[in-house]
Design an enzyme around this catalytic site. Sequence first.
Site, PDB file in Angstrom:
ATOM      1  N   LYS A  81       0.091   8.932   1.950  1.00  0.00           N
ATOM      2  CA  LYS A  81       0.687   9.075   0.613  1.00  0.00           C
ATOM      3  C   LYS A  81      -0.064  10.107  -0.222  1.00  0.00           C
ATOM      4  O   LYS A  81       0.451  10.553  -1.250  1.00  0.00           O
ATOM      5  CB  LYS A  81       0.758   7.727  -0.102  1.00  0.00           C
ATOM      6  CG  LYS A  81      -0.564   7.092  -0.465  1.00  0.00           C
ATOM      7  CD  LYS A  81      -0.322   5.755  -1.145  1.00  0.00           C
ATOM      8  CE  LYS A  81      -1.606   4.992  -1.408  1.00  0.00           C
ATOM      9  NZ  LYS A  81      -2.537   5.652  -2.323  1.00  0.00           N
ATOM     10  N   ASP A  82      -1.263  10.523   0.193  1.00  0.00           N
ATOM     11  CA  ASP A  82      -2.005  11.550  -0.537  1.00  0.00           C
ATOM     12  C   ASP A  82      -1.576  12.969  -0.175  1.00  0.00           C
ATOM     13  O   ASP A  82      -1.932  13.917  -0.867  1.00  0.00           O
ATOM     14  CB  ASP A  82      -3.516  11.422  -0.266  1.00  0.00           C
ATOM     15  CG  ASP A  82      -4.117  10.156  -0.842  1.00  0.00           C
ATOM     16  OD1 ASP A  82      -3.461   9.522  -1.696  1.00  0.00           O
ATOM     17  OD2 ASP A  82      -5.235   9.790  -0.445  1.00  0.00           O
ATOM     18  N   ARG A 129       3.936   4.598 -10.966  1.00  0.00           N
ATOM     19  CA  ARG A 129       4.976   3.902 -10.174  1.00  0.00           C
ATOM     20  C   ARG A 129       4.838   2.388 -10.300  1.00  0.00           C
ATOM     21  O   ARG A 129       5.832   1.668 -10.479  1.00  0.00           O
ATOM     22  CB  ARG A 129       4.836   4.320  -8.698  1.00  0.00           C
ATOM     23  CG  ARG A 129       5.636   3.465  -7.724  1.00  0.00           C
ATOM     24  CD  ARG A 129       5.237   3.788  -6.286  1.00  0.00           C
ATOM     25  NE  ARG A 129       3.859   3.456  -5.993  1.00  0.00           N
ATOM     26  CZ  ARG A 129       3.410   2.244  -5.694  1.00  0.00           C
ATOM     27  NH1 ARG A 129       4.247   1.220  -5.669  1.00  0.00           N
ATOM     28  NH2 ARG A 129       2.139   2.024  -5.433  1.00  0.00           N
ATOM     29  N   ARG A 130       3.624   1.896 -10.177  1.00  0.00           N
ATOM     30  CA  ARG A 130       3.403   0.445 -10.280  1.00  0.00           C
ATOM     31  C   ARG A 130       3.642  -0.038 -11.701  1.00  0.00           C
ATOM     32  O   ARG A 130       4.260  -1.084 -11.926  1.00  0.00           O
ATOM     33  CB  ARG A 130       1.985   0.092  -9.831  1.00  0.00           C
ATOM     34  CG  ARG A 130       1.764   0.222  -8.323  1.00  0.00           C
ATOM     35  CD  ARG A 130       0.298   0.031  -7.958  1.00  0.00           C
ATOM     36  NE  ARG A 130       0.096  -0.002  -6.508  1.00  0.00           N
ATOM     37  CZ  ARG A 130      -1.026   0.389  -5.908  1.00  0.00           C
ATOM     38  NH1 ARG A 130      -2.037   0.843  -6.638  1.00  0.00           N
ATOM     39  NH2 ARG A 130      -1.145   0.317  -4.595  1.00  0.00           N
ATOM     40  N   ARG A 151      -9.117   3.701 -12.609  1.00  0.00           N
ATOM     41  CA  ARG A 151      -9.438   4.501 -11.432  1.00  0.00           C
ATOM     42  C   ARG A 151     -10.543   3.780 -10.672  1.00  0.00           C
ATOM     43  O   ARG A 151     -11.057   2.774 -11.082  1.00  0.00           O
ATOM     44  CB  ARG A 151      -9.966   5.893 -11.837  1.00  0.00           C
ATOM     45  CG  ARG A 151      -8.944   6.894 -12.302  1.00  0.00           C
ATOM     46  CD  ARG A 151      -8.244   7.701 -11.220  1.00  0.00           C
ATOM     47  NE  ARG A 151      -8.981   8.015 -10.020  1.00  0.00           N
ATOM     48  CZ  ARG A 151      -9.611   9.145  -9.772  1.00  0.00           C
ATOM     49  NH1 ARG A 151      -9.650  10.105 -10.671  1.00  0.00           N
ATOM     50  NH2 ARG A 151     -10.200   9.349  -8.613  1.00  0.00           N
ATOM     51  N   ARG A 157     -12.308  -1.669  -8.855  1.00  0.00           N
ATOM     52  CA  ARG A 157     -11.079  -2.232  -9.424  1.00  0.00           C
ATOM     53  C   ARG A 157     -11.115  -3.763  -9.444  1.00  0.00           C
ATOM     54  O   ARG A 157     -10.781  -4.389 -10.451  1.00  0.00           O
ATOM     55  CB  ARG A 157      -9.869  -1.723  -8.641  1.00  0.00           C
ATOM     56  CG  ARG A 157      -9.679  -0.228  -8.793  1.00  0.00           C
ATOM     57  CD  ARG A 157      -8.478   0.272  -8.023  1.00  0.00           C
ATOM     58  NE  ARG A 157      -8.460   1.733  -8.006  1.00  0.00           N
ATOM     59  CZ  ARG A 157      -7.365   2.478  -8.016  1.00  0.00           C
ATOM     60  NH1 ARG A 157      -6.182   1.912  -8.038  1.00  0.00           N
ATOM     61  NH2 ARG A 157      -7.436   3.786  -7.986  1.00  0.00           N
ATOM     62  N   CYS A 244       2.805  13.680  -6.485  1.00  0.00           N
ATOM     63  CA  CYS A 244       2.277  12.398  -6.010  1.00  0.00           C
ATOM     64  C   CYS A 244       2.005  11.420  -7.150  1.00  0.00           C
ATOM     65  O   CYS A 244       1.858  10.231  -6.921  1.00  0.00           O
ATOM     66  CB  CYS A 244       0.980  12.614  -5.237  1.00  0.00           C
ATOM     67  SG  CYS A 244       1.099  13.804  -3.917  1.00  0.00           S
TER      68      CYS A 244
END
Length: 319
Positions: A81-82, A129-130, A151, A157, A244
């Site tokens: 996905k990166d 997106r989330r 981040r 996190r 992205c």
Amino acid sequence: MTDRALRLGTRRSKLAMAQSGRVAEAVRQVTGRPVELVEITTYGDTSREQLAQIGGTGVFVVALREALLRGDVDFAVHSLKDLPTTPHPDLTLAAVPLREDPRDVLVARDGLTFAQLPEGARIGTGAPRRMSQLNAYARSHGMHIETVPIRGNIDTRVGYVHNGELDAVVLAAAGLNRIGRIGEVTDFLAVDTVLPAPGQGALAVECSASNADLAAVLGELDDSFTRVAVTAERSLLAALEAGCSAPVGALADLLADGQIANEMRLRGVVGTTDGSALVQLSTTGPVPETEDQALALGRELAAEMLAKGAAGLMGERAL
């Protein structure tokens, strides 16, 4: 001199090292050659800015690709996905191994599920997106939540939950699986609630386009269904002209009739970060047999989403 160690370029994070270590072991088994991990620090690892401000997740890829092009490493492993959706002319995507669980997950205080979170719960995630989908889901279910941009690596996190700054964080199941911490998950978010990022849970093994022999060997790690699925998802992302960091979710999965998978469903979503407007559509067709067919599936769904107003929901278009 074919028995020298193959040099695998990887980011330094615990997750990247775990992912790359698995690929290294698979390459050792296929080639019989030793594989050494070469740790490379990327701008995305050192910058503390929000991803959207420093150019999206492509910032994790540039340094690895530069090392490949210089010949400092023989191949590199990325979180798929990166990768930017535009192919690099001098590099080849040699393998997309079998995908891990693509879902997003919640790690919340006191073992809470998403539905059990208190009124006004603070949920950390760095992904628009989330945020978009969580806010939309909460809105439609009469919940009030606050999404907080964060981040950092998984330890950082999850630490926000343990120290009480946040009620929960949203992470990718694949990452927690790969570092052996899936047991900390308090809720698996159904893809009907939050569609993952295009390519989430999949890895990309990249090498120089001029090294056909190595590309052929690495190709033995390829999982054909994972490849067509992520190709369709990324085609959707590219056709929406979204970087992205755009709030785009996509997932291609197999629809099986008994044991035989005969159709692929591609779902896509784009929305405003506050969740007030979403365009969510899906399309189903025969399982693509070629890359072109997978690309076409993504483009078709993107065209339908754009016709429903998706472009206006993504903020600034990536030029």
